[in-house]
Scaffold this motif. Structure first.
Motif, PDB file in Angstrom:
ATOM      1  N   LYS A   1       0.807  -1.258  -0.065  1.00 20.47           N
ATOM      2  CA  LYS A   1       0.197   0.081  -0.133  1.00 20.47           C
ATOM      3  C   LYS A   1       0.859   1.294   0.028  1.00 20.47           C
ATOM      4  O   LYS A   1       0.430   2.321  -0.470  1.00 20.47           O
ATOM      5  N   LEU A   2       2.013   1.099   0.492  1.00 21.55           N
ATOM      6  CA  LEU A   2       3.011   2.376   0.668  1.00 21.55           C
ATOM      7  C   LEU A   2       3.695   2.478  -0.689  1.00 21.55           C
ATOM      8  O   LEU A   2       4.240   3.451  -0.982  1.00 21.55           O
ATOM      9  N   GLY A   3       3.386   1.579  -1.625  1.00 18.94           N
ATOM     10  CA  GLY A   3       3.980   1.513  -3.104  1.00 18.94           C
ATOM     11  C   GLY A   3       5.162   0.951  -3.169  1.00 18.94           C
ATOM     12  O   GLY A   3       5.806   0.807  -4.205  1.00 18.94           O
ATOM     13  N   LEU A   4       5.634   0.023  -2.349  1.00 22.16           N
ATOM     14  CA  LEU A   4       6.905  -0.679  -2.225  1.00 22.16           C
ATOM     15  C   LEU A   4       6.584  -2.033  -3.057  1.00 22.16           C
ATOM     16  O   LEU A   4       5.514  -2.799  -2.625  1.00 22.16           O
ATOM     17  N   THR A   5       7.188  -2.400  -4.015  1.00 27.52           N
ATOM     18  CA  THR A   5       7.260  -3.681  -4.742  1.00 27.52           C
ATOM     19  C   THR A   5       7.786  -4.687  -4.116  1.00 27.52           C
ATOM     20  O   THR A   5       8.753  -4.691  -3.242  1.00 27.52           O
ATOM     21  N   VAL A   6       7.766  -5.942  -4.617  1.00 30.17           N
ATOM     22  CA  VAL A   6       8.527  -7.140  -4.304  1.00 30.17           C
ATOM     23  C   VAL A   6       9.802  -6.903  -4.708  1.00 30.17           C
ATOM     24  O   VAL A   6      10.776  -7.263  -3.606  1.00 30.17           O
ATOM     25  N   GLU A   7      10.230  -6.479  -5.581  1.00 28.04           N
ATOM     26  CA  GLU A   7      11.830  -5.939  -5.786  1.00 28.04           C
ATOM     27  C   GLU A   7      12.303  -5.030  -4.851  1.00 28.04           C
ATOM     28  O   GLU A   7      13.305  -5.357  -4.382  1.00 28.04           O
ATOM     29  N   ASP A   8      11.439  -4.054  -4.488  1.00 35.18           N
ATOM     30  CA  ASP A   8      12.021  -3.092  -3.355  1.00 35.18           C
ATOM     31  C   ASP A   8      12.189  -4.028  -2.204  1.00 35.18           C
ATOM     32  O   ASP A   8      13.315  -3.872  -1.280  1.00 35.18           O
ATOM     33  N   ILE A   9      11.509  -4.861  -1.807  1.00 34.99           N
ATOM     34  CA  ILE A   9      11.601  -5.506  -0.449  1.00 34.99           C
ATOM     35  C   ILE A   9      12.743  -6.494  -0.647  1.00 34.99           C
ATOM     36  O   ILE A   9      13.489  -6.736   0.340  1.00 34.99           O
ATOM     37  N   ASN A  10      12.948  -7.014  -1.722  1.00 38.14           N
ATOM     38  CA  ASN A  10      13.981  -7.787  -1.910  1.00 38.14           C
ATOM     39  C   ASN A  10      15.561  -6.932  -1.567  1.00 38.14           C
ATOM     40  O   ASN A  10      16.434  -7.635  -1.237  1.00 38.14           O
TER      41      ASN A  10
END
Length: 525
Positions: A144-153
């Motif tokens: 919801k904050l706009g972070l994608t799976v790539e950002d989390i990785n």
């Protein structure tokens, strides 16, 4: 042989216990002499019946026999405990069972993360939600904050932040400061570690420090949006030393707030590795320390230019393009961005293009760069437009070349304004074109503010002078010239090009307290 006699009681006239005594007021077994009292079996049955009834009244569900009367309290407790099954109590799990349960739950959490594309390899040893459902809620909040799976990785440790304990308090604090919600996504991509921070211990002291550096409260959100990493710096570390060094070389204390607002990255620069070597290198090119301080006040982003990877190679290219070493200081002072742009291709292309349309030599190009280094960024379309205008005015290619080399600013002026100035020169002033070839800077002066008033004055006085004598001076100086009785000799014409000393002139109070936003840093990034 011992003979025991029994006495028979057919109707006892007394009770064996007092009815007013409390229930179960019987004590442990007592030794009674068999010769002192003997009770018939008939009487014993009656007494047992009475005791059984009394026990029921007292709330005892188990019948009390003569045999039960002989049990102590401890014996009764042990007997009752032995009759309770262990399954009726809560059984605490062992440490091994608890460990195995945690391992199983973590395996389910990892399985969930892998299922959505997140690699959990770096999460070993990190405290995570107990169940996959809680982890799903955490991941959904990050989405919801706009972070994608790539950002989390890119920063998987963000999964160790609790939504209620970490994320929400930090985001609320940033929002109350004025950081726009539309910037939260980019903010967290650049500095996700902020979600681990404590608002009171980590974030609030940094904000107070920035305010103490004269950054206006309304500018604090702007600083954080541009450089979120500043929230992770220690107050007594890099931030304080970089500011102290800038003040030490001559940056005005009251300018620090504006400098940091426009380029807060300075707070993360190490003095010994970045700022000091940069300042010293500019000094080796002939730029005084105070002039460097003024450049930083006006263009603080120049400190972000890589010294070895960009600045030094660009200076070498300028020398190779016939810019004289003695002019390097003026070139950089006029156009500091020339140190940070991708210069090689621009220089070669511009030199070749100018040679193709006005036949400039390499030496001519060097003089053009010395007088106006910004010309390296002028588009070919703009150059063609200005050259064609000059040709339409009647100038030859050789004259145009001489004018451009003498005043490269001609390539950047508004053509419509140049037309008005030329029409006045031709129709009212009635001077020959050679006057413009000799002083092409005529086009850089305001027609209404300077050219017309001064021309009218010399016409009234009947003075004949060159364009340079007429225009290349201040209004005060021109009025003094008009007081002369005669003009026998032309005064020495002052070069109108930029001089390094202009940077070190005393500043007005207004310029010290206010600053204007500079958009040039975005063009040269």
């Amino acid at each position: 042989m011992k003979i025991t006699s029994y006495a028979s009681l057919t109707r006892p006239s007394f009770l064996l216990f007092h009815p007013e005594l409390p229930a179960l007021a019987f004590h442990g077994p007592q030794l009674v002499s068999t010769s002192s009292l003997c009770i018939s079996s008939n009487c014993m049955k009656r007494c047992g019946l009475v005791m059984k009834i009394h026990s029921s009244v007292a709330g005892r569900t188990r019948s009390t026999t003569g045999k039960g009367l002989s049990l102590s309290k401890g014996d009764k407790y042990n007997r009752e405990r032995s009759e309770v099954t262990p399954s009726s109590f809560y059984t605490h799990p062992t440490l091994l069972e608890m460990k195995n349960e945690r391992i199983a739950n973590r395996a389910l959490v990892y399985e969930f993360l892998r299922g959505i594309g997140i690699v959990p390899d770096e999460l070993d040893g990190l405290e995570l939600p107990v169940t996959a459902e809680v982890m799903r809620e955490r991941v959904d909040f990050l989405h919801k904050l706009g972070l994608t799976v790539e950002d989390i990785n890119n920063y998987p440790l963000v999964l160790g932040c609790s939504v209620k304990k970490n994320m929400v308090p930090v985001l609320d604090f940033l929002g109350k400061l004025g950081v726009r919600k539309s910037t939260f996504t980019e903010f967290l991509r650049r500095y996700p570690q902020v979600l681990h921070a404590s608002v009171v211990v980590d974030l609030q002291p940094v904000v107070k420090y920035l305010q103490g550096m004269d950054i206006k409260p309304n500018d604090i959100p702007r600083v954080l949006e541009r450089y979120p990493e500043v929230l992770g710096f220690k107050l007594e570390g890099t931030m304080s030393t970089s500011v102290a060094y800038l003040v030490g070389i001559g940056v005005a204390r009251r300018e620090i707030g504006g400098v940091l607002t426009r380029y807060p990255e300075i707070l993360g620069m190490r003095v010994g590795r970045v700022i000091k070597p940069f300042v010293e290198y500019l000094g080796s090119l002939g730029i005084p320390c105070l002039a460097v301080a003024r450049l930083i006040e006006k263009r603080p982003h120049i400190l972000g230019f890589e010294l070895n990877e960009r600045v030094k190679p660009n200076v070498k290219l300028l020398l190779e393009c016939n810019v004289r070493r003695t002019s390097l200081a003026n070139v950089i002072a006029q156009y500091p961005e020339i140190m940070g742009i991708d210069l090689e291709a621009k220089l070669l292309n511009q030199r070749s293009f100018l040679n193709s349309i006005i036949e400039t030599s390499p030496e001519d190009f060097g003089r053009i760069m010395e007088k106006m280094p910004q010309s390296v960024s002028i588009s070919e379309k703009a150059i063609v437009k200005h050259v064609n205008f000059l040709k339409e005015c009647g100038f030859s290619v050789e004259q145009v070349k001489k004018m451009v080399v003498g005043c490269p600013q001609l390539l950047a002026l508004n053509v419509d304004i140049m037309k008005l100035s030329f029409d006045y020169f031709k129709s009212v002033m009635g001077r020959p074109l050679d006057d413009l070839v000799a002083f092409p800077a005529y086009f850089t002066y305001g027609l209404e503010s300077t050219i017309k008033p001064r021309h009218k004055m010399i016409v009234r006085k009947g003075v004949k002078c060159s364009l340079a004598w007429l225009l290349n001076c201040s209004d005060e100086k021109f009025e003094d010239r008009m007081k002369y009785d005669s003009i026998d000799l032309e005064e020495m014409e002052v070069d109108s090009s930029f001089h390094l000393e202009n940077l070190m002139k005393p500043r007005s109070e207004e310029s010290e307290s206010e600053y204007e936003e500079d958009d040039s840093d975005s063009e040269c990034a």
